[in-house]
Design an enzyme around this catalytic site. Structure first.
Site, PDB file in Angstrom:
ATOM      1  N   HIS A 134     108.350 128.034  -9.305  1.00 28.90           N
ATOM      2  CA  HIS A 134     107.443 127.218 -10.106  1.00 28.90           C
ATOM      3  C   HIS A 134     106.631 128.077 -11.090  1.00 28.90           C
ATOM      4  CE1 HIS A 134     105.632 123.352 -10.890  1.00 28.90           C
ATOM      5  NE2 HIS A 134     104.420 123.860 -10.784  1.00 28.90           N
ATOM      6  N   ASP A 154     112.573 126.020  -7.929  1.00 23.35           N
ATOM      7  CA  ASP A 154     111.192 125.516  -7.929  1.00 23.35           C
ATOM      8  C   ASP A 154     110.976 124.637  -6.693  1.00 23.35           C
ATOM      9  OD1 ASP A 154     108.804 124.168  -8.435  1.00 23.35           O
ATOM     10  OD2 ASP A 154     109.125 124.169 -10.599  1.00 23.35           O
ATOM     11  N   SER A 156     103.132 122.905 -15.525  1.00 23.69           N
ATOM     12  CA  SER A 156     102.996 122.214 -14.247  1.00 23.69           C
ATOM     13  C   SER A 156     102.244 120.892 -14.439  1.00 23.69           C
ATOM     14  CB  SER A 156     102.319 123.165 -13.250  1.00 23.69           C
ATOM     15  OG  SER A 156     102.328 122.638 -11.965  1.00 23.69           O
TER      16      SER A 156
HETATM   17  C1  MLT Z   1     101.539 117.720 -10.443  1.00 26.01           C
HETATM   18  O1  MLT Z   1     100.796 117.329  -9.567  1.00 26.01           O
HETATM   19  O2  MLT Z   1     101.387 117.478 -11.640  1.00 26.01           O
HETATM   20  C2  MLT Z   1     102.693 118.543  -9.996  1.00 26.01           C
HETATM   21  O3  MLT Z   1     102.895 118.384  -8.620  1.00 26.01           O
HETATM   22  C3  MLT Z   1     102.516 119.971 -10.345  1.00 26.01           C
HETATM   23  C4  MLT Z   1     101.285 120.533  -9.720  1.00 26.01           C
HETATM   24  O4  MLT Z   1     100.227 120.407 -10.301  1.00 26.01           O
HETATM   25  O5  MLT Z   1     101.376 121.124  -8.632  1.00 26.01           O
END
Ligand code: MLT
Length: 208
Positions: free
Chosen positions: A189, A158, A108
């Protein structure tokens, strides 16, 4: 520099008998401890280097600022990417590992900063497993990623990463010459057993 740690990032380093090191990059709200069990489960013999993101969003560590979900503060992302690359260089000298055998395993937000490293500081890594990543930014010039192994693991349901965005990232990495393995799965996700199995397989088959 972060005064809490002479190398610049609060981190854990766990030695391992193989020449490979996994750079573990957590998601939003994670810490340097989160991915250690996962890293060890995916590779029993690699060393593990696990930094904590230096940005706080409502108390939750991240690797760079965002303006909203999926909308990144690009200047901060660029700055933080270079900070992380400098940390990697310092850690390689300190712990005596070979950056060519350093494989990022990012989830992520951690996958997105790993994408930043590939695009802006490609020599920092020998490869990367990007779990639920997005396009972090469009670089001014395409990096040379010829032959660099990259796993892109995407959940087709996701809610945070539109599949189209993941496809753009795959195209961008391939255009730069990376050896991209794509794993699209029926998932959201979160990481699933199938995600982990594909990461383990990719590490065994592709990673230096
Ligand atoms: C991010 O902010 O890098 C992406 O939206 C993934 C997350 O951290 O939720």
């Amino acid at each position: 520099m972060n005064k809490a740690d002479p190398l610049g990032f609060i981190h854990r380093f766990v030695p391992g008998p193989s020449g490979r090191t996994l750079l573990l990059l957590h998601g939003t709200g994670g810490t340097e401890d989160d991915l250690l069990p996962l890293g060890r489960a995916l590779d029993a013999e690699a060393a593990l280097l696990s930094p904590r993101g230096r940005v706080l969003e409502n108390g939750m560590p991240r690797f760079f600022r965002r303006l909203a979900e999926g909308v990144f503060d690009e200047q901060d992302l660029i700055r933080r990417t270079h900070e992380l690359a400098d940390f990697i260089e310092a850690a390689a000298a300190h712990y005596q590992f070979d950056p060519k055998k350093l494989i990022a395993l990012g989830y992520s937000n951690g996958a997105n900063i790993a994408g930043g490293l590939l695009l802006l500081r490609p020599k920092a890594l020998g490869g990367a497993a990007l779990l639920r990543p997005m396009v972090p930014l469009m670089p001014e010039t395409l990096p040379d990623l010829k032959g660099v192994p990259v796993l892109v693991s995407v959940g087709n349901q996701d809610p945070i990463v539109p599949a189209e965005n993941a496809r753009e990232l795959i195209a961008l990495l391939r255009q730069a010459g990376a050896d991209v393995t794509v794993c699209f799965e029926n998932a959201g996700h979160g990481l699933t057993e199938a995600t982990l199995a594909s990461a383990r397989r990719w590490l065994a088959e592709k990673a230096p």
